[in-house]
Design a protein around this motif. Structure first.
Motif, PDB file in Angstrom:
ATOM      1  N   THR A  55       0.831  -1.209   0.000  1.00 24.79           N
ATOM      2  CA  THR A  55       0.000   0.000   0.000  1.00 24.79           C
ATOM      3  C   THR A  55       0.861   1.253   0.000  1.00 24.79           C
ATOM      4  O   THR A  55       0.591   2.213  -0.739  1.00 24.79           O
ATOM      5  N   ILE A  56       1.909   1.247   0.820  1.00 25.21           N
ATOM      6  CA  ILE A  56       2.801   2.408   0.886  1.00 25.21           C
ATOM      7  C   ILE A  56       3.492   2.637  -0.449  1.00 25.21           C
ATOM      8  O   ILE A  56       3.542   3.770  -0.957  1.00 25.21           O
ATOM      9  N   ILE A  57       4.016   1.579  -1.035  1.00 27.30           N
ATOM     10  CA  ILE A  57       4.722   1.707  -2.308  1.00 27.30           C
ATOM     11  C   ILE A  57       3.780   2.188  -3.402  1.00 27.30           C
ATOM     12  O   ILE A  57       4.140   3.044  -4.225  1.00 27.30           O
ATOM     13  N   GLU A  58       2.545   1.672  -3.404  1.00 27.08           N
ATOM     14  CA  GLU A  58       1.572   2.113  -4.404  1.00 27.08           C
ATOM     15  C   GLU A  58       1.246   3.600  -4.231  1.00 27.08           C
ATOM     16  O   GLU A  58       1.070   4.326  -5.210  1.00 27.08           O
ATOM     17  N   PHE A  59       1.170   4.040  -2.984  1.00 27.57           N
ATOM     18  CA  PHE A  59       0.888   5.451  -2.716  1.00 27.57           C
ATOM     19  C   PHE A  59       2.028   6.324  -3.222  1.00 27.57           C
ATOM     20  O   PHE A  59       1.801   7.356  -3.879  1.00 27.57           O
ATOM     21  N   VAL A  60       3.251   5.929  -2.930  1.00 23.86           N
ATOM     22  CA  VAL A  60       4.410   6.724  -3.344  1.00 23.86           C
ATOM     23  C   VAL A  60       4.540   6.732  -4.865  1.00 23.86           C
ATOM     24  O   VAL A  60       4.856   7.760  -5.471  1.00 23.86           O
ATOM     25  N   LYS A  61       4.258   5.604  -5.505  1.00 27.58           N
ATOM     26  CA  LYS A  61       4.375   5.510  -6.961  1.00 27.58           C
ATOM     27  C   LYS A  61       3.337   6.341  -7.688  1.00 27.58           C
ATOM     28  O   LYS A  61       3.602   6.880  -8.761  1.00 27.58           O
ATOM     29  N   SER A  62       2.151   6.428  -7.123  1.00 26.26           N
ATOM     30  CA  SER A  62       1.047   7.082  -7.827  1.00 26.26           C
ATOM     31  C   SER A  62       1.342   8.545  -8.114  1.00 26.26           C
ATOM     32  O   SER A  62       1.698   9.306  -7.201  1.00 26.26           O
ATOM     33  N   PRO A  63       1.171   8.981  -9.360  1.00 29.58           N
ATOM     34  CA  PRO A  63       1.426  10.385  -9.695  1.00 29.58           C
ATOM     35  C   PRO A  63       0.281  11.315  -9.321  1.00 29.58           C
ATOM     36  O   PRO A  63       0.427  12.535  -9.411  1.00 29.58           O
ATOM     37  N   ASP A  64      -0.852  10.764  -8.908  1.00 31.02           N
ATOM     38  CA  ASP A  64      -2.001  11.626  -8.626  1.00 31.02           C
ATOM     39  C   ASP A  64      -2.639  11.360  -7.257  1.00 31.02           C
ATOM     40  O   ASP A  64      -3.781  11.735  -7.021  1.00 31.02           O
ATOM     41  N   MET A  65      -1.898  10.720  -6.360  1.00 33.05           N
ATOM     42  CA  MET A  65      -2.368  10.558  -4.980  1.00 33.05           C
ATOM     43  C   MET A  65      -1.415  11.315  -4.071  1.00 33.05           C
ATOM     44  O   MET A  65      -0.222  10.998  -4.005  1.00 33.05           O
ATOM     45  N   PHE A  66      -1.955  12.310  -3.356  1.00 37.72           N
ATOM     46  CA  PHE A  66      -1.116  13.159  -2.515  1.00 37.72           C
ATOM     47  C   PHE A  66      -1.581  13.201  -1.067  1.00 37.72           C
ATOM     48  O   PHE A  66      -0.888  13.731  -0.212  1.00 37.72           O
ATOM     49  N   GLN A  67      -2.773  12.671  -0.803  1.00 44.17           N
ATOM     50  CA  GLN A  67      -3.344  12.749   0.542  1.00 44.17           C
ATOM     51  C   GLN A  67      -3.592  11.347   1.083  1.00 44.17           C
ATOM     52  O   GLN A  67      -3.805  10.400   0.320  1.00 44.17           O
ATOM     53  N   GLY A  68      -3.593  11.229   2.392  1.00 45.51           N
ATOM     54  CA  GLY A  68      -3.911   9.939   2.997  1.00 45.51           C
ATOM     55  C   GLY A  68      -3.716   9.975   4.495  1.00 45.51           C
ATOM     56  O   GLY A  68      -2.878  10.711   5.015  1.00 45.51           O
ATOM     57  N   ASP A  69      -4.514   9.170   5.189  1.00 43.95           N
ATOM     58  CA  ASP A  69      -4.401   9.046   6.645  1.00 43.95           C
ATOM     59  C   ASP A  69      -3.729   7.720   7.003  1.00 43.95           C
ATOM     60  O   ASP A  69      -4.052   7.084   7.999  1.00 43.95           O
ATOM     61  N   LEU A  70      -2.797   7.306   6.171  1.00 42.94           N
ATOM     62  CA  LEU A  70      -2.175   5.993   6.334  1.00 42.94           C
ATOM     63  C   LEU A  70      -1.354   5.883   7.611  1.00 42.94           C
ATOM     64  O   LEU A  70      -1.274   4.806   8.210  1.00 42.94           O
ATOM     65  N   LEU A  71      -0.713   6.962   8.028  1.00 43.73           N
ATOM     66  CA  LEU A  71       0.180   6.897   9.186  1.00 43.73           C
ATOM     67  C   LEU A  71      -0.547   6.476  10.456  1.00 43.73           C
ATOM     68  O   LEU A  71       0.061   5.892  11.357  1.00 43.73           O
ATOM     69  N   ASP A  72      -1.833   6.783  10.554  1.00 43.81           N
ATOM     70  CA  ASP A  72      -2.598   6.467  11.765  1.00 43.81           C
ATOM     71  C   ASP A  72      -3.141   5.043  11.777  1.00 43.81           C
ATOM     72  O   ASP A  72      -3.718   4.613  12.773  1.00 43.81           O
TER      73      ASP A  72
END
Length: 410
Positions: free
Chosen positions: A226-243
């Protein structure tokens, strides 16, 4: 091979047994084949008389499996339609589920042999079932078959109904996890569905909230994904993943701590922090398929937005240049990129060399953001109340003036 079309009074199930037996023993010669066909028909009749529907299903599936590779798809569809209809015979839901489980398991054993037809058989079986859990079991078999047989395009339409299906199935946490992960894997294989795949991965990870540490370890691999997909995505900039507990567990994990650091960097820090990280972890980034140039592009956009949250709403060109580590003539193009990505609404003041921002997106939405929103709503409420009071006061004054004018006229 001729198409199976029952035309006599013979029970369809018995007709299928006869047809599949004759087809499977055809190469053995008439003397051997006749005896085997008779034996199987007698055994099938005994199962029907004694209401041994599970045994009948097993017998029919064995013969059908033998001819699967050589029979026409039209014949096979007819054969399996009759077999699937056996779930209508028992009165016990437990027996119905046993038959459905047997059929689904047998049909999915060789996913690369006519996978589209196998999927069609499973969905036919699904539509014959009334028990929600049996439906879910068969649906999961269909999703896994679609992945293994590389025919995921055939199940995409059904994924649009997942929310309604979840309400009907009333699944436990474990089954929800299996479903969300399977859906995420299917969407991953289809172009244009990366964001939907990511969302189902997040739903999968959310099911681990409140679990103990031993159970939480099951989610480590998918948390990293999930983290890698988030970092790779060119159009995802927001997320509450850390919590999320499933992701937070990686922070002190010997194997995956760097992955967590990378996520934290993309959600809370600026370009300079990423460049420092890259200087010592370039091999790590490459091992996860991350392209340095793409990461720099994303971090520049994120860093630009971060400037808005830390400034008064006006950002000098010089600050943008230094933060993004770009040339003077690149400032405006990066601002335009941020606008295009819907990260901010702003106006470029070329005369004064500033960017005036009216709205920007937060990278994370935690307690601070909730508090800021609460303050804005409270101010909005006060302003609306003041407007209403002003309108009412003006109305009273206007009414009084009109009444006075009326008296003077009389």
């Amino acid at each position: 091979m001729t198409t199976l079309v029952p035309t006599s009074e013979e029970d369809p199930a018995l007709a299928v047994v006869r047809f599949t037996a004759e087809s499977s023993w055809a190469d053995a010669g008439p003397e051997v084949a006749e005896g085997q066909v008779s034996r199987l028909c007698v055994e099938a009749q005994e199962c029907m008389i004694q209401n041994r529907w599970l045994d009948l299903a097993s017998l029919m599936l064995t013969s059908a499996d033998v001819i699967f590779s050589k029979a026409s798809e039209k014949d096979l569809e007819c054969v399996y339609t009759v077999i699937c209809n056996l779930v209508k015979r028992p009165e016990s839901l437990d027996q119905v589920h046993e038959i459905a489980e047997l059929i689904a398991t047998k049909v999915t054993q060789q996913p690369n042999d006519k996978p589209a037809l196998r999927l069609k058989i499973l969905f036919n079986l699904y539509n014959l079932l009334e028990n929600p859990y049996s439906q879910f079991y068969v649906y999961m078999k269909a999703l896994n078959l679609a992945i293994s047989g590389k025919v995921t395009e055939h199940v995409l339409l059904s994924l649009k109904k997942i929310d309604n299906l979840l309400k009907e199935w009333n699944l436990g946490i474990k089954d929800q996890r299996d479903l969300f992960l399977a859906v995420a894997n299917i969407l991953k294989e289809n172009k244009g569905s990366a964001k939907d795949s990511f969302n189902f991965l997040v739903k999968y990870l959310e099911t681990f909230s409140g679990e103990d540490a031993s159970t939480m370890t099951e989610a480590k691999e998918e948390a990293v994904r999930t983290i890698i997909e988030f970092v790779k995505s060119p159009d995802m900039f927001q997320g509450d993943l850390l919590d999320m507990p499933a992701i937070a567990q990686l922070e002190k994990d010997a194997e995956y701590a760097l992955v967590y650091q990378l996520l934290k960097l993309f959600l809370t820090q600026k370009l300079d922090a990423y460049l420092d990280f890259h200087s010592t972890n370039a091999t790590f980034l490459k091992s996860h398929g991350l392209v340095h140039e793409d990461c720099v592009t994303k971090m520049r956009l994120i860093s630009l937005v971060d400037l808005v949250t830390n400034e008064s709403g006006q950002i000098p060109y010089s600050l943008i240049k230094d933060t993004l580590q770009i040339e003077d003539n690149e400032v405006e193009s990066w601002v335009v990129k941020a606008i295009t990505a819907k990260l901010m609404d702003c106006r470029i003041d070329q005369m004064n060399q500033v960017v005036i921002v009216s709205r920007c997106s937060d990278r994370i939405f935690g307690n601070n953001q909730w508090q800021a929103l609460r303050t804005k709503l409270a101010n909005w409420r006060v302003n609306i109340a003041n407007v209403i009071n002003t309108i009412q006061a003006n109305k009273i004054t206007e009414d009084a003036a009109q009444a006075t004018q009326g008296l003077m006229t009389r």
